[in-house]
Every structure is written in structure tokens, then in C-alpha cells.
Design a protein around this motif. Structure first.
Motif, PDB file in Angstrom:
ATOM      1  N   GLN A  37      45.359  35.681  38.739  1.00  0.00           N
ATOM      2  CA  GLN A  37      45.758  36.349  39.892  1.00  0.00           C
ATOM      3  C   GLN A  37      45.293  37.919  39.974  1.00  0.00           C
ATOM      4  OE1 GLN A  37      50.194  35.691  40.471  1.00  0.00           O
ATOM      5  NE2 GLN A  37      49.636  33.423  40.181  1.00  0.00           N
ATOM      6  N   GLN A  38      45.239  38.200  38.685  1.00  0.00           N
ATOM      7  CA  GLN A  38      45.073  39.646  38.367  1.00  0.00           C
ATOM      8  C   GLN A  38      43.578  39.732  38.709  1.00  0.00           C
ATOM      9  OE1 GLN A  38      46.281  41.826  34.728  1.00  0.00           O
ATOM     10  NE2 GLN A  38      44.665  43.229  35.090  1.00  0.00           N
ATOM     11  N   LEU A  39      42.718  38.900  38.155  1.00  0.00           N
ATOM     12  CA  LEU A  39      41.298  39.149  38.282  1.00  0.00           C
ATOM     13  C   LEU A  39      40.880  39.022  39.888  1.00  0.00           C
ATOM     14  CD1 LEU A  39      38.449  39.532  36.901  1.00  0.00           C
ATOM     15  CD2 LEU A  39      38.417  37.041  36.999  1.00  0.00           C
ATOM     16  N   GLU A  40      41.559  38.104  40.514  1.00  0.00           N
ATOM     17  CA  GLU A  40      41.323  38.264  41.880  1.00  0.00           C
ATOM     18  C   GLU A  40      41.659  39.449  42.687  1.00  0.00           C
ATOM     19  OE1 GLU A  40      41.526  33.590  43.735  1.00  0.00           O
ATOM     20  OE2 GLU A  40      43.008  35.113  44.268  1.00  0.00           O
ATOM     21  N   ALA A  41      42.610  39.926  42.188  1.00  0.00           N
ATOM     22  CA  ALA A  41      42.958  41.285  42.799  1.00  0.00           C
ATOM     23  C   ALA A  41      41.885  42.612  42.249  1.00  0.00           C
ATOM     24  CB  ALA A  41      44.345  41.716  42.339  1.00  0.00           C
ATOM     25  N   ILE A  52      38.524  36.383  48.645  1.00  0.00           N
ATOM     26  CA  ILE A  52      37.648  36.019  47.299  1.00  0.00           C
ATOM     27  C   ILE A  52      38.569  34.806  46.935  1.00  0.00           C
ATOM     28  CG2 ILE A  52      38.940  37.572  45.639  1.00  0.00           C
ATOM     29  CD1 ILE A  52      36.361  37.806  44.209  1.00  0.00           C
ATOM     30  N   THR A  53      37.679  33.959  46.197  1.00  0.00           N
ATOM     31  CA  THR A  53      38.248  32.699  45.524  1.00  0.00           C
ATOM     32  C   THR A  53      37.537  32.534  44.178  1.00  0.00           C
ATOM     33  OG1 THR A  53      38.921  31.631  47.700  1.00  0.00           O
ATOM     34  CG2 THR A  53      38.722  30.112  45.788  1.00  0.00           C
ATOM     35  N   LEU A  54      38.112  32.234  43.077  1.00  0.00           N
ATOM     36  CA  LEU A  54      37.599  32.079  41.786  1.00  0.00           C
ATOM     37  C   LEU A  54      37.252  30.753  41.310  1.00  0.00           C
ATOM     38  CD1 LEU A  54      39.578  34.727  40.016  1.00  0.00           C
ATOM     39  CD2 LEU A  54      37.467  34.971  41.105  1.00  0.00           C
ATOM     40  N   TYR A  55      36.226  30.710  40.696  1.00  0.00           N
ATOM     41  CA  TYR A  55      35.712  29.218  40.280  1.00  0.00           C
ATOM     42  C   TYR A  55      35.506  29.079  38.949  1.00  0.00           C
ATOM     43  CZ  TYR A  55      35.536  27.877  45.208  1.00  0.00           C
ATOM     44  OH  TYR A  55      35.966  27.581  46.568  1.00  0.00           O
ATOM     45  N   GLY A 236      37.261  38.314  32.234  1.00  0.00           N
ATOM     46  CA  GLY A 236      36.792  38.883  33.192  1.00  0.00           C
ATOM     47  C   GLY A 236      37.260  40.339  33.456  1.00  0.00           C
ATOM     48  N   ILE A 237      38.913  40.296  33.279  1.00  0.00           N
ATOM     49  CA  ILE A 237      39.518  41.661  33.212  1.00  0.00           C
ATOM     50  C   ILE A 237      38.973  42.658  32.503  1.00  0.00           C
ATOM     51  CG2 ILE A 237      41.759  42.745  32.941  1.00  0.00           C
ATOM     52  CD1 ILE A 237      43.087  39.681  34.045  1.00  0.00           C
ATOM     53  N   CYS A 238      38.716  41.999  31.106  1.00  0.00           N
ATOM     54  CA  CYS A 238      38.276  43.151  30.249  1.00  0.00           C
ATOM     55  C   CYS A 238      36.743  43.512  30.567  1.00  0.00           C
ATOM     56  CB  CYS A 238      38.257  42.536  28.741  1.00  0.00           C
ATOM     57  SG  CYS A 238      39.745  41.991  28.069  1.00  0.00           S
ATOM     58  N   ASN A 239      35.869  42.721  30.855  1.00  0.00           N
ATOM     59  CA  ASN A 239      34.452  43.089  30.998  1.00  0.00           C
ATOM     60  C   ASN A 239      34.260  44.009  32.301  1.00  0.00           C
ATOM     61  OD1 ASN A 239      33.186  41.792  29.010  1.00  0.00           O
ATOM     62  ND2 ASN A 239      32.885  39.977  29.839  1.00  0.00           N
ATOM     63  N   LEU A 240      35.327  43.738  33.412  1.00  0.00           N
ATOM     64  CA  LEU A 240      35.297  44.536  34.650  1.00  0.00           C
ATOM     65  C   LEU A 240      35.608  45.876  34.019  1.00  0.00           C
ATOM     66  CD1 LEU A 240      34.655  44.114  37.445  1.00  0.00           C
ATOM     67  CD2 LEU A 240      37.103  44.167  38.032  1.00  0.00           C
ATOM     68  N   ARG A 241      36.357  46.104  33.198  1.00  0.00           N
ATOM     69  CA  ARG A 241      36.634  47.706  32.808  1.00  0.00           C
ATOM     70  C   ARG A 241      35.210  48.379  32.344  1.00  0.00           C
ATOM     71  NH1 ARG A 241      41.130  45.400  29.321  1.00  0.00           N
ATOM     72  NH2 ARG A 241      42.828  45.077  30.874  1.00  0.00           N
ATOM     73  N   HIS A 242      34.470  47.534  31.872  1.00  0.00           N
ATOM     74  CA  HIS A 242      33.191  48.294  31.207  1.00  0.00           C
ATOM     75  C   HIS A 242      31.905  48.137  32.217  1.00  0.00           C
ATOM     76  CE1 HIS A 242      35.865  48.609  27.797  1.00  0.00           C
ATOM     77  NE2 HIS A 242      36.153  47.181  27.843  1.00  0.00           N
ATOM     78  N   LEU A 243      32.074  47.402  33.350  1.00  0.00           N
ATOM     79  CA  LEU A 243      30.762  47.230  33.871  1.00  0.00           C
ATOM     80  C   LEU A 243      30.009  48.123  34.436  1.00  0.00           C
ATOM     81  CD1 LEU A 243      29.245  44.859  35.216  1.00  0.00           C
ATOM     82  CD2 LEU A 243      30.596  45.026  37.281  1.00  0.00           C
TER      83      LEU A 243
END
Ligand SMILES: *Cc1c(COP(=O)(O)O)cnc(C)c1O
Length: 366
Positions: A37-41, A52-55, A236-243
Motif C-alpha cells: 500500500q505504501q509503495l503504491e502511494a 496505479i496497480t502493482l505486479y 521499492g520503497i527504499c530504492n525510490l528514496r535514492h532514484l
């Protein structure tokens, strides 16, 4: 030291452990948990996209959106063969027929001047591919789709984080598929997402990715299983912080490659597209009339333990599994065929040093 064509981005070990710690309290490992849920947000915000829908991976996201539209079997989808197996396979596996349009020789995306002549009364959609971080001509494609009442589904596996005139790549056409595979600019180990304009699709997609189960005692259609699990979402949550930081580093690598290889006779590199902010996903080089051909350069690099990739080669319309099928003919897409025989993607990742870029260029230019 050996250099691979890519190197997966990872957060620090400590950051990831901190992110997954709460899973040992909840014992909730998959099925749309809190990390999901957090990653979707987070992604919705990052991509500035309405839905968005995750897979579990990008490929099943493509199959899912194709199935969700529920066109008659045998309907035609206009696409290109200059892509990864996934694009063409998703169309075929969903019961539709891929119709191959050639690419343009500048950025290797679909040649928009050739789309209209491929439209028949069976055509239902266009599935263009953003390649290497280059974006398709989204405006021309939309105009054609509007005129002929076709859906546009982008294979945007290469385009996460790229934008056109400030609009994120998630917001063109009816839907865009992103891949979060380990080798992509942004990864969730394996993973993927669909971003789309029509909010009413959300429910169908969510149900499909969980076997078509729509209620405790209600299974409303023959769905599959394509859910992203909590460990993927946490990555994904972690990697997005550094993208953003990673994309900046990639840009420096690409700029250095261009400095070294541009203006060399027989070598063509991709230039920045007008109004496009790239994510610098891949660095393709086309060897055409250079003193060494593509395969020779590939071997010269391999001898020094440097792995480049013949990407995309072979074209999907020449795959063994499609031999003899009507419409699968690489000769019918001559530009794609020409590029596929001459292109090499060079090593590119955020932590590739400029000294290593020099070493690679020295070998190519010697
Ligand atoms: C990686 C990729 C896919 C498939 O994504 P997965 O997440 O690996 O299933 C589809 N299309 C293109 C162009 C890709 O590069």
C-alpha cells in the motif's frame, strides 16, 4: 576487473533491514499488505499519475491489461519488433495478433509515419515501446489513436522516471507498463506496475492479479496470480528514496560516453530528444561503417571482461518460436533489422566510474 552491462541498485543493508523489520511483527508477507500500500502511494506521487496497480513483474502487468480489455481473439495490436520478448509474447499469449510496424532510425521507437497504413478493421490497439529511455512520439501516436478509436498501451519498461514536457511517462496513452526488474533503472527485485487513465479499471486489475477472487465466496473471472509481495515492495520503497540521485549519476556516465564517442566516423550515439528528460536507462551505440563491426567490438570488450549486450537482437519477429507464422518477417521492418544487426548497449549503471567509461571507450577506439 570485470564490468557487467548493468549492476542492480540496492539500498544499504541496514536501510532494507529497517524497512522489513515490521514484517516480523505482522507476519503479513504478501496480498496487498502495508508495504504494498505504501509503495503504491509513493509511486503514485512520484509519477504524478491518477491510477496505479502493482505486479509481481512487468510482463504479467502487460498480459493483464491486454486481458482486461477483453477484445475478441484474433484482434490486431500494432507494435514494433525492436523490443524485449515480453512485448510480443504478451500480445500473442493474450490471443491477439501483433502487427509489426518499423521503427524510426533516430531514436528507434515506432515510426509514426507508418502506423496508419497498418490499421485494418481488426485493429484494436497500438502498443508502442519507449526504448533505452527514449520516449515515443506520444503526441502523434495519440492523434492517430483518437482518429481511429484505438487504445494505446505503452511498454514503458525502459522509461521509469523519464518525462516529456514535464509530464511523466506514466501519463501517456490509456495505460503504461513499467518493469521493476533488477536490471532496470528502478527495481523492486522483480516487479512491475500499470499506470492508467480509466479509474474503473482498478477493480478488474486488482481482482485479476489475485485469481479473479472478488469476494470471500465470489470468484468473478478466470484470473491469474501476479501479486507483488511485501519484500519486493520494501525494496521499492527504499530504492525510490535514492532514484533521483541514481539518475543524476547515470547522466554523468552517459555524458562522458557521448563526449568520447560522438563525432567518431561510423559510430552513432543517441542524442537527447527534444523536450524529453531521459532516465538514462541504456547507452546504445550503433556501429555502421566503423573500422570494427558490432560483433567485433562485442568480442574485443569481452576479452577484457567487459560485458556489453546486443540489445535488441534478434528482433522479436525473427524469434525461433514464431518461425513460419504469418506476419512475422524481419525483412518487413528493414530499419529495425538494420539497427538490430549493428547496435550494442554499453555498460551503464549509477556507480560505473568515469575511469571505467574511459577504459571501455579506449578499447572501442583503439
Ligand atoms: C524488462 C522488460 C519487460 C518485462 O519486464 P519484467 O518485469 O522483466 O517482466 C518488458 N518489456 C521491455 C521492453 C523490457 O525491457
Amino acid at each position: 576487473m570485470s564490468i557487467n552491462v548493468t549492476r542492480s541498485s540496492m539500498p544499504s543493508y541496514e536501510e532494507y533491514c529497517e524497512e522489513i523489520k515490521s514484517l516480523w511483527d505482522s507476519h503479513w508477507l504478501t496480498n496487498m499488505g502495508v508495504k504494498h500500500q505504501q509503495l503504491e502511494a509513493d509511486l503514485k506521487k512520484y509519477l504524478n499519475t491518477p491510477n496505479i496497480t502493482l505486479y509481481v513483474n512487468g510482463h504479467l502487468a502487460l498480459e493483464n491489461i491486454l486481458e482486461a480489455y477483453g477484445w475478441e481473439k484474433g484482434s490486431e495490436v500494432i507494435t514494433t519488433p525492436f523490443t524485449f520478448a515480453s512485448t510480443t509474447h504478451s500480445i500473442v499469449r493474450s490471443g491477439y495478433v501483433p502487427v509489426f510496424c518499423d521503427v524510426n532510425p533516430v531514436d528507434y521507437t515506432i515510426d509514426v509515419t507508418k502506423i496508419e497504413e497498418m490499421i485494418t478493421d481488426k485493429t484494436v490497439a497500438i502498443m508502442p515501446v519507449h526504448v533505452y529511455g527514449n520516449l515515443c512520439d506520444v503526441e502523434a501516436i495519440q492523434a492517430i489513436a483518437d482518429k481511429h478509436n484505438l487504445k494505446v498501451i505503452y511498454d514503458a519498461a525502459h522509461a521509469f522516471g523519464a518525462s516529456y514536457k514535464g509530464v511523466s511517462s506514466a501519463n501517456f496513452g490509456d495505460a503504461s507498463m513499467f518493469s521493476f526488474h533488477a536490471t532496470k533503472v528502478y527495481n523492486t527485485i522483480e516487479g512491475g506496475a500499470l499506470c492508467y487513465q480509466d479509474a474503473s479499471l482498478s477493480k478488474t486489475l486488482d481482482i485479476w492479479k489475485n485469481f479473479g477472487i472478488s469476494g470471500q465466496e465470489e470468484i468473478s473471472f478466470v484470473g491469474g496470480n501476479a501479486k507483488m509481495n511485501e519484500f519486493q515492495a520494501a525494496m521499492g520503497i527504499c530504492n525510490l528514496r535514492h532514484l533521483d540521485d541514481e539518475i543524476t549519476k547515470r547522466r554523468a556516465v552517459v555524458e562522458h560516453y557521448i563526449e568520447r564517442l560522438d563525432d567518431v566516423e561510423g559510430i552513432t550515439v543517441c542524442k537527447e530528444q527534444k523536450d524529453v528528460t531521459s532516465n538514462y536507462a541504456y547507452f546504445p551505440v550503433v556501429f555502421d561503417g566503423y573500422k570494427y563491426n558490432r560483433d567485433e567490438v562485442f568480442e574485443m570488450l569481452a576479452k577484457e571482461s567487459i560485458v556489453a549486450r546486443k540489445y535488441f537482437y534478434p528482433l522479436t519477429n525473427s524469434f525461433d518460436c514464431y518461425k513460419g507464422r504469418e506476419g512475422f518477417d524481419p525483412d518487413a521492418t528493414p530499419v529495425a533489422q538494420h539497427i538490430a544487426a549493428r547496435v550494442l548497449t554499453l555498460p551503464l549503471y549509477a556507480d560505473l566510474s568515469l575511469e571505467d567509461v574511459d577504459r571501455i571507450c579506449d578499447i572501442i577506439l583503439k
